[in-house]
Write a protein that holds these residues in place. Structure first.
Motif, PDB file in Angstrom:
ATOM      1  N   LYS A 146       8.508  63.855  82.678  1.00  0.00           N
ATOM      2  CA  LYS A 146       9.172  65.108  82.309  1.00  0.00           C
ATOM      3  C   LYS A 146      10.327  64.865  81.341  1.00  0.00           C
ATOM      4  CE  LYS A 146       8.139  67.713  86.543  1.00  0.00           C
ATOM      5  NZ  LYS A 146       8.709  68.214  87.823  1.00  0.00           N
ATOM      6  N   TYR A 279       9.998  70.007  70.608  1.00  0.00           N
ATOM      7  CA  TYR A 279       9.550  70.307  71.970  1.00  0.00           C
ATOM      8  C   TYR A 279       9.857  69.162  72.933  1.00  0.00           C
ATOM      9  CZ  TYR A 279       6.481  70.851  75.987  1.00  0.00           C
ATOM     10  OH  TYR A 279       5.994  70.923  77.264  1.00  0.00           O
ATOM     11  N   LYS A 280       9.510  67.954  72.525  1.00  0.00           N
ATOM     12  CA  LYS A 280       9.700  66.809  73.417  1.00  0.00           C
ATOM     13  C   LYS A 280      11.180  66.542  73.701  1.00  0.00           C
ATOM     14  CE  LYS A 280       8.532  61.940  74.044  1.00  0.00           C
ATOM     15  NZ  LYS A 280       7.857  60.754  73.479  1.00  0.00           N
ATOM     16  N   LYS A 283      12.549  69.315  75.954  1.00  0.00           N
ATOM     17  CA  LYS A 283      12.094  69.155  77.338  1.00  0.00           C
ATOM     18  C   LYS A 283      12.909  68.062  78.038  1.00  0.00           C
ATOM     19  CE  LYS A 283       7.941  67.893  79.980  1.00  0.00           C
ATOM     20  NZ  LYS A 283       6.553  67.396  79.881  1.00  0.00           N
ATOM     21  N   TYR A 286      16.375  69.340  78.818  1.00  0.00           N
ATOM     22  CA  TYR A 286      16.415  70.239  79.973  1.00  0.00           C
ATOM     23  C   TYR A 286      16.547  69.447  81.275  1.00  0.00           C
ATOM     24  CZ  TYR A 286      14.649  73.298  83.667  1.00  0.00           C
ATOM     25  OH  TYR A 286      14.494  73.983  84.836  1.00  0.00           O
TER      26      TYR A 286
END
Length: 853
Positions: A146, A279-280, A283, A286
């Motif tokens: 993740k 995006y990576k 992520k 986050y």
């Protein structure tokens, strides 16, 4: 390892990758396309047993017990075998491009329930986790993924073999392979990982049999001999696609803005580019924020989103794209240094030809036990450490010792795994298991060395943990406070975003570890083990070296240095002496016998051999009694020595041991024996002096005469003679009191006190000597000094590179900070300065890998 008994719970069904609440179904399939045949036995999920027929989750772990039970958990594995799961585990993490990544992962994992201890070493990528429950360990891989990193379990079961599986398109495929292999009697345990495309299988039959069985299930299997290499290649596969696509979108948007295309269209192109490239990191940011980690992903994501908020879409997209490109380049370069010893890992063959009942059978190296006879054909690498019992050959031992010249090996000699049999077929009796071979110990020691932080690295890491939060708070302050007074919100907000980017300490924190890993990897390939960054730094600061004489500067065994013929020809003198000494095992006697054999002198017929304790030997040759011994022997016999006393005194003053040969009436000649200088000693010491070594000292327990002679031949600056082991410690302390940073070079056994006292302990001849490999700070695997100058030069170069990296990183940050307030810095230049500086630091460190003698 500890194990826990499972707790039984009355649930009807559950899918761990989804909701935590159990679902009452006979069958659950989280993947839209996955189907799996139900079983008659109940299934378990996680650590608890659940009474439902079956559960199938995409990208999750299914545990399969011997009874066919299944479970669905987020670890990406399907496992067959013992249902008890260990509370500690080791993993290899890929994709980290600076130590802050490791810190983020550690912080994130520590927030999970039941996690007791987490250690992730950035240099080696090794993650060690201890947990109070098996369910906590099962969540580790998904938690790391993740955050944007790849992870692979380091298999603790050495009997497990890893296979690459091709053709799987969902988790159900992995389940199919497990179910099929369960029917094969020779298979003891199966673990199939759908997301990585790998199977780990414990089996008693040959690898070819397993490959055939997997093909029956409809898939292709390939035995993997280096899991690290395959994992790295899979990690990098397809990573550049989003970066290239984003770059094209940004270019189209930029061109469009200058050719009259509507502004909203260019904004859309920039927005898509930001999503694709960002995006990576978004992520990862986050999950980083959730774990209270302020890493570069957080800083870059905030900067990019902030740019979009104030309408700077081009800058926002460029920031994300440059960041993604920089990370990709850094990661690729870092993997090169992190796996600097991969060549060593791949040297020892995974299989060996075993001689059984007169036939040759190919077996996996890990299945071969001690005492087994293996056959090594010409041109092949030796798979295991052993002793030659038949045949002779030239062996290239460069992978172990760094020596390029092959070594002649005969029956009784030791050979090492990974070395090359250049000529002649050999039969070798295995003396060490695959995990205990010399090359395995080298790999283990180097990996341990890479995991140890040097003092400089520890200081830089501590500085970075303070620097980043301070700059982050300062950025927020700039975004909020100044606009309250002048109202220029967008201007100060933009400056705050620039400061966020500058807050990334990547180049600084990466400046030391990459240089150290590169230097340690270079040394390992050249037959030198440096046991950590601390010792590398110490070696770079050494300005005095003390050498033990015997076995270090010298060969460590006596040899004939001079033959003085008085009343007999030299060959006759040697023939008589060889006859006298032939039956003695004394080192001096063996030296004379070997010298005579080299001169092709044969022994004579002798009888009535006697050893005269403390004096010498006697024997009757052709009805005459001859003697060989010291001056006391001939004085007691009454033999006149006046005519040869000048020769005796001269040789003794040179520190040589003399053997007088003659009868009771006359002396035939004198043979002197001495410990000879190694052929590499003088050149090695001269090279050390040329590289700035201020003091080269010899320590010896021999008398003044011998010490003076060896010191003169080896050209050392000083020598200390007549030393006991404790006196060698005092000699080292004297050098230290004189202000020298002192290294001690010895054999790692007899010189242990002096090695421990010195600022740096260096053992020589580590190949095959476990004690030397364990006791010293640096180990020269070859039994000579030729690698020492390279080691000292490499250490000094590493120190210089580290200083260059640190100063360069700091200067770049200071310039970037100074350029913010006049308005000279833009977001994309800030990103370029950060990622560019990190990349340059890495490339500068990589030079250490290529450094040669």
């Amino acid at each position: 390892m500890k194990h826990e008994d499972k707790k039984n719970h009355q649930h009807t069904g559950s899918c761990c990758s989804g909701s935590s609440s159990p679902e009452i179904e006979s069958k659950t399939c989280c993947s839209s396309s996955s189907e799996a045949a139900s079983t008659e036995e109940p299934s378990s999920c996680g650590t608890k047993s659940h009474e439902h027929s079956h559960s199938c989750c995409s990208d999750t772990i299914a545990l399969t017990t011997d009874k066919g039970q299944h479970s669905c958990c987020s670890d990406h594995d399907i496992v067959s075998g013992d249902s008890d799961i260990e509370e500690t585990a080791e993993y290899r993490v890929y994709g980290m491009d600076c130590p802050s990544c490791a810190a983020t992962i550690e912080k994130s994992l520590k927030t999970l329930n039941d996690i007791q201890h987490v250690t992730l070493n950035y240099n080696t990528g090794k993650l060690q986790v201890a947990a109070a429950s098996e369910s906590a360990l099962l969540l580790i891989p998904s938690s790391v993924e993740k955050l944007g990193f790849n992870i692979e379990t380091i298999q603790s079961n050495k009997k497990m073999k890893t296979y690459l599986i091709e053709g799987m398109d969902c988790a159900a495929c992995a389940n199919t392979i497990v179910n099929h292999l369960k029917t094969v009697p020779a298979v003891k345990d199966v673990r199939v990982n759908f997301s990585t495309g790998k199977a780990q299988i414990e089996h008693d039959n040959e690898a070819d049999d397993i490959i055939k069985e997997v093909s029956k299930a409809g898939y292709t299997a390939t035995l993997v001999t280096s899991s690290r290499q395959s994992a790295e290649s899979r990690h990098h596969k397809g990573q550049n696609g989003p970066i290239v696509f984003s770059g094209i979108l940004i270019a189209l948007g930029f061109i469009g803005s200058h050719t009259g295309i509507a502004s909203y269209m260019t904004t859309v192109l920039y927005a898509i580019a930001m999503i694709v490239s960002g995006y990576k990191p978004a992520k990862s940011a986050y999950y980083g924020i959730k774990s209270r980690s302020l890493d570069m992903n957080v800083l870059m994501t905030v900067a990019a989103l902030g740019a979009a908020v104030i309408g700077e879409w081009l800058e926002g997209a460029t920031v994300v794209w440059l960041f993604a490109l920089g990370v990709a380049l850094q990661t690729r370069s870092i993997e090169q240094t992190r796996n600097s010893i991969r060549g060593l890992m791949d040297l020892a063959p995974s299989e060996a030809w075993v001689k059984e009942n007169g036939q040759l059978i190919k077996k996996a190296a890990e299945d071969i036990s001690i005492g087994t006879t293996i056959v090594v054909k010409p041109g092949d690498r030796i798979p295991l450490d052993g002793e030659i019992i038949n045949g002779e050959s030239n062996i290239n031992q460069a992978p172990i010792t760094g020596e390029s010249i092959p070594v002649d090996k005969i029956i009784g000699d030791a050979v090492y795994a990974g070395t090359i049999n250049e000529s002649g077929s050999l039969e070798v009796k295995v003396t060490k298991l695959v995990e205990d071979t010399t090359i395995s110990k080298i790999i283990h020691l180097v990996e341990e060395a890479q995991e140890k932080k040097a003092p400089t690295q520890a200081f830089v890491d501590k500085f970075a943990t303070i620097y980043t939060p301070i700059v982050f708070i300062l950025a927020l302050f700039i975004m909020v406070i100044p606009p309250l007074f002048d109202g220029a919100w967008s201007e100060w907000f933009y400056k705050g975003l620039e400061l966020l980017v500058v807050a990334c300490p990547c180049a600084l924190v990466i400046s030391t570890p990459v240089a150290i890993v590169s230097a340690i990897g270079n040394a390992a390939k050249n037959g030198v083990l440096i046991k950590g960054g601390t010792f590398l730094e110490k070696a770079g600061a050494i300005n005095a070296i003390a050498f033990d004489k015997t076995g270090t500067l010298t060969e460590g065994k006596p040899a004939v240095s001079e033959v003085v013929s008085l009343a007999a020809e030299e060959n006759q003198l040697l023939a008589i002496t060889k006859t006298l000494e032939d039956y003695s095992n004394h080192p001096i006697a063996r030296a004379i016998v070997d010298y005579a054999a080299e001169k092709k002198v044969d022994s004579l017929q002798g009888s009535n051999f006697k050893i005269l304790t403390g004096k010498g030997v006697q024997a009757t040759i052709q009805e005459t009694v001859y003697y060989a011994g010291n001056a006391k022997l001939f004085s007691d016999l009454g033999t006149p020595l006046s005519h040869c006393w000048s020769h005796i005194e001269k040789l003794q003053n040179e520190g040589k041991t003399i053997i007088i040969v003659g009868t009771a009436k006359s002396v035939l000649g004198i043979i002197s024996v001495a410990d000879t200088i190694r052929h590499t000693t003088v050149s090695a010491l001269e090279s050390l002096k040329q590289n700035g070594m201020q003091q080269i000292v010899m320590l010896t327990g021999d008398n003044e005469g011998t010490a003076k002679m060896i010191a003169s031949e080896s050209r050392v600056d000083r020598y200390f003679a007549d030393l006991l082991p404790e006196d060698k410690v005092k000699a080292i302390q004297q050098l230290q009191h004189e202000g020298y940073q002192t290294a001690m070079v010895g054999d790692g056994i007899n010189d242990a006190p002096a090695l421990a006292t010195a600022d740096l302990g260096i053992a020589m001849g580590g190949a095959g000597t476990d004690t030397a490999m364990e006791t010293a700070d640096i180990v020269l695997m070859a039994d000579n000094l030729e690698k020492l100058p390279h080691t000292m030069k490499l250490s000094r170069k590493a120190l210089a590179v580290i200083k260059q990296n640190i100063w360069f990183s700091i200067i770049v940050k200071v310039i970037a900070l100074a350029f913010i307030f006049p308005g000279w810095l833009t977001l994309w230049i800030a990103v370029l300065s950060d990622t560019g500086a990190a990349l340059l630091v890495i490339l500068n460190s990589l030079r250490l890998l290529k450094m040669r003698k």
